[in-house]
Each structure stands twice: as C-alpha cells, then as structure tokens.
Design a protein around this motif. Structure first.
Motif, PDB file in Angstrom:
ATOM      1  N   ALA A  54      36.920  -9.636  24.367  1.00 25.14           N
ATOM      2  CA  ALA A  54      38.261 -10.221  23.957  1.00 25.14           C
ATOM      3  C   ALA A  54      39.376  -9.651  25.030  1.00 25.14           C
ATOM      4  O   ALA A  54      39.059  -8.740  25.550  1.00 25.14           O
ATOM      5  N   ASP A  55      40.482 -10.069  25.047  1.00 24.44           N
ATOM      6  CA  ASP A  55      41.476  -9.749  26.177  1.00 24.44           C
ATOM      7  C   ASP A  55      41.753  -8.128  25.481  1.00 24.44           C
ATOM      8  O   ASP A  55      41.787  -7.963  24.268  1.00 24.44           O
ATOM      9  N   GLY A  56      41.809  -7.368  26.622  1.00 16.30           N
ATOM     10  CA  GLY A  56      42.391  -5.982  26.306  1.00 16.30           C
ATOM     11  C   GLY A  56      40.928  -4.990  26.114  1.00 16.30           C
ATOM     12  O   GLY A  56      41.273  -3.761  26.049  1.00 16.30           O
ATOM     13  N   ASP A  57      39.767  -5.557  26.032  1.00 14.74           N
ATOM     14  CA  ASP A  57      38.682  -4.712  26.096  1.00 14.74           C
ATOM     15  C   ASP A  57      38.162  -4.144  27.266  1.00 14.74           C
ATOM     16  O   ASP A  57      38.803  -4.528  28.472  1.00 14.74           O
ATOM     17  N   SER A  80      36.523  -0.530  33.785  1.00 11.31           N
ATOM     18  CA  SER A  80      37.544  -1.323  34.252  1.00 11.31           C
ATOM     19  C   SER A  80      38.795  -0.756  33.584  1.00 11.31           C
ATOM     20  O   SER A  80      38.623  -0.023  32.578  1.00 11.31           O
ATOM     21  N   LYS A  81      39.912  -1.260  33.887  1.00 10.44           N
ATOM     22  CA  LYS A  81      41.021  -1.372  32.997  1.00 10.44           C
ATOM     23  C   LYS A  81      40.895  -2.378  31.883  1.00 10.44           C
ATOM     24  O   LYS A  81      39.816  -2.967  32.207  1.00 10.44           O
ATOM     25  N   PRO A  82      41.793  -2.193  31.126  1.00  6.25           N
ATOM     26  CA  PRO A  82      41.550  -3.713  29.980  1.00  6.25           C
ATOM     27  C   PRO A  82      41.749  -5.118  30.866  1.00  6.25           C
ATOM     28  O   PRO A  82      42.274  -5.138  31.681  1.00  6.25           O
ATOM     29  N   ILE A  83      40.601  -5.699  30.112  1.00  2.92           N
ATOM     30  CA  ILE A  83      40.342  -6.998  30.859  1.00  2.92           C
ATOM     31  C   ILE A  83      41.233  -8.312  30.421  1.00  2.92           C
ATOM     32  O   ILE A  83      41.789  -8.189  29.235  1.00  2.92           O
ATOM     33  N   ARG A  84      41.089  -9.224  30.955  1.00  2.00           N
ATOM     34  CA  ARG A  84      41.662 -10.594  30.704  1.00  2.00           C
ATOM     35  C   ARG A  84      40.865 -11.504  30.967  1.00  2.00           C
ATOM     36  O   ARG A  84      40.069 -11.933  31.900  1.00  2.00           O
ATOM     37  N   LEU A  85      40.285 -12.313  29.707  1.00  2.00           N
ATOM     38  CA  LEU A  85      39.325 -13.621  29.830  1.00  2.00           C
ATOM     39  C   LEU A  85      39.959 -14.780  30.304  1.00  2.00           C
ATOM     40  O   LEU A  85      41.460 -15.140  30.055  1.00  2.00           O
ATOM     41  N   VAL A  86      39.460 -15.357  31.454  1.00  2.51           N
ATOM     42  CA  VAL A  86      39.898 -16.498  32.072  1.00  2.51           C
ATOM     43  C   VAL A  86      38.879 -17.628  32.225  1.00  2.51           C
ATOM     44  O   VAL A  86      37.736 -17.349  31.931  1.00  2.51           O
ATOM     45  N   ASP A  87      39.497 -18.854  32.339  1.00  2.00           N
ATOM     46  CA  ASP A  87      38.586 -20.032  32.406  1.00  2.00           C
ATOM     47  C   ASP A  87      38.082 -20.097  33.893  1.00  2.00           C
ATOM     48  O   ASP A  87      38.704 -19.587  34.806  1.00  2.00           O
ATOM     49  N   GLU A  91      34.415 -15.306  34.236  1.00  2.00           N
ATOM     50  CA  GLU A  91      34.907 -15.178  32.721  1.00  2.00           C
ATOM     51  C   GLU A  91      36.082 -13.905  32.856  1.00  2.00           C
ATOM     52  O   GLU A  91      36.848 -14.065  31.934  1.00  2.00           O
ATOM     53  N   ILE A  92      35.919 -13.090  33.485  1.00  2.00           N
ATOM     54  CA  ILE A  92      36.690 -11.763  33.381  1.00  2.00           C
ATOM     55  C   ILE A  92      37.457 -11.419  34.549  1.00  2.00           C
ATOM     56  O   ILE A  92      37.031 -11.426  35.477  1.00  2.00           O
ATOM     57  N   SER A  93      38.709 -11.379  34.309  1.00  2.00           N
ATOM     58  CA  SER A  93      39.595 -10.754  35.369  1.00  2.00           C
ATOM     59  C   SER A  93      39.980  -9.376  35.264  1.00  2.00           C
ATOM     60  O   SER A  93      40.473  -9.168  34.003  1.00  2.00           O
ATOM     61  N   CYS A  94      39.858  -8.309  35.895  1.00  2.00           N
ATOM     62  CA  CYS A  94      40.189  -6.897  35.823  1.00  2.00           C
ATOM     63  C   CYS A  94      40.265  -6.146  36.911  1.00  2.00           C
ATOM     64  O   CYS A  94      40.392  -6.971  38.240  1.00  2.00           O
ATOM     65  N   LYS A  95      40.394  -4.848  36.726  1.00  2.00           N
ATOM     66  CA  LYS A  95      40.760  -4.142  37.914  1.00  2.00           C
ATOM     67  C   LYS A  95      39.647  -2.962  37.851  1.00  2.00           C
ATOM     68  O   LYS A  95      39.698  -2.356  36.815  1.00  2.00           O
ATOM     69  N   GLY A  98      40.589   0.131  41.624  1.00  2.00           N
ATOM     70  CA  GLY A  98      41.936  -0.331  42.275  1.00  2.00           C
ATOM     71  C   GLY A  98      41.670  -1.587  42.809  1.00  2.00           C
ATOM     72  O   GLY A  98      42.741  -2.008  43.276  1.00  2.00           O
ATOM     73  N   ILE A  99      40.839  -2.255  42.372  1.00  2.00           N
ATOM     74  CA  ILE A  99      40.354  -3.657  43.086  1.00  2.00           C
ATOM     75  C   ILE A  99      40.647  -4.566  42.218  1.00  2.00           C
ATOM     76  O   ILE A  99      40.037  -4.510  40.983  1.00  2.00           O
ATOM     77  N   ALA A 100      41.574  -5.775  42.330  1.00  2.00           N
ATOM     78  CA  ALA A 100      41.803  -6.639  41.183  1.00  2.00           C
ATOM     79  C   ALA A 100      40.422  -7.586  41.567  1.00  2.00           C
ATOM     80  O   ALA A 100      40.204  -8.439  42.825  1.00  2.00           O
TER      81      ALA A 100
END
Length: 113
Positions: A54-57, A80-87, A91-95, A98-100
């Motif tokens: 989920a978002d924030g995991d 990772s830092k907290p993740i964000r789920l994307v389409d 599926e995952i956008s995170c850092k 220090g790299i997005a």
C-alpha cells in the motif's frame, strides 16, 4: 461506441456480433454483457512473497538490480523511503539511496517496521 480490446491478446481488431465480440487476431470470443457489467476492480499490488503493498509502506530489495543508464547497482537489502503505488509497467515509485526510481513489485519485499 468504440470497440473493446481483446482480453486475451489486447488487440483492437474485434468483430461485433449480436451477442458476443470476437477477436480477429487470436480468435477469442467473449459475451457483450461481460464488458458492460464488469466492475472496476481495485488493483492489488503484491511483493515477491505475496504480501499486499500500500502507499506509505517501506520495501527492501530481494536481489541486486543494475539501474539502466547508470553504473549504479541497488544491492540486496537496500530499503526505500515510503513508497507510492502508480499505474503502468513499474508499480512502485520510491527513493532508494537518494535516487527516485520506479520498481516492479516482484523485486521487493515488504519491510515490517
């Protein structure tokens, strides 16, 4: 009304019969009612071990991955830092480090904090 894409091969070459659709590419047939009654299901993203994300995991890498276009490698266990789920394809956008980046869920595991 636009023609639906084939659920098997995702091509748009579809024949419109009175009670069903037929894909001209692969020959798959499906009823028209299934398209109209199909509810928008919420997408569930699971990590490599089947845990629902989920978002924030926070996730950790399960194998070394070389980042395309760079000489950097994400090592096993990198969190990772907290993740964000994307389409999309990833599926995952995170850092991480220090790299997005965008990751596929099959390369990470959920970290329980």
């Amino acid at each position: 009304m636009s023609q639906p894409a084939c659920p098997m091969c995702e091509m748009n070459d579809v024949l419109d019969h009175t009670d069903r659709f037929e894909c001209m590419t692969c020959g798959h047939e499906w009823p028209k009612e299934a398209v109209a009654d199909e509810p928008d299901a919420e997408r569930v993203v699971k990590d490599a071990y089947g845990a629902v994300l989920a978002d924030g995991d926070i996730v950790a890498m399960i194998k070394d991955l070389k980042l395309k276009g760079t000489n950097e490698v994400l090592k096993v266990g990198t969190k990772s830092k907290p993740i964000r789920l994307v389409d999309g394809d990833h599926e995952i956008s995170c850092k991480m480090d220090g790299i997005a980046i965008g990751l596929k869920a099959c390369f990470v595991k959920k970290v329980v904090v």
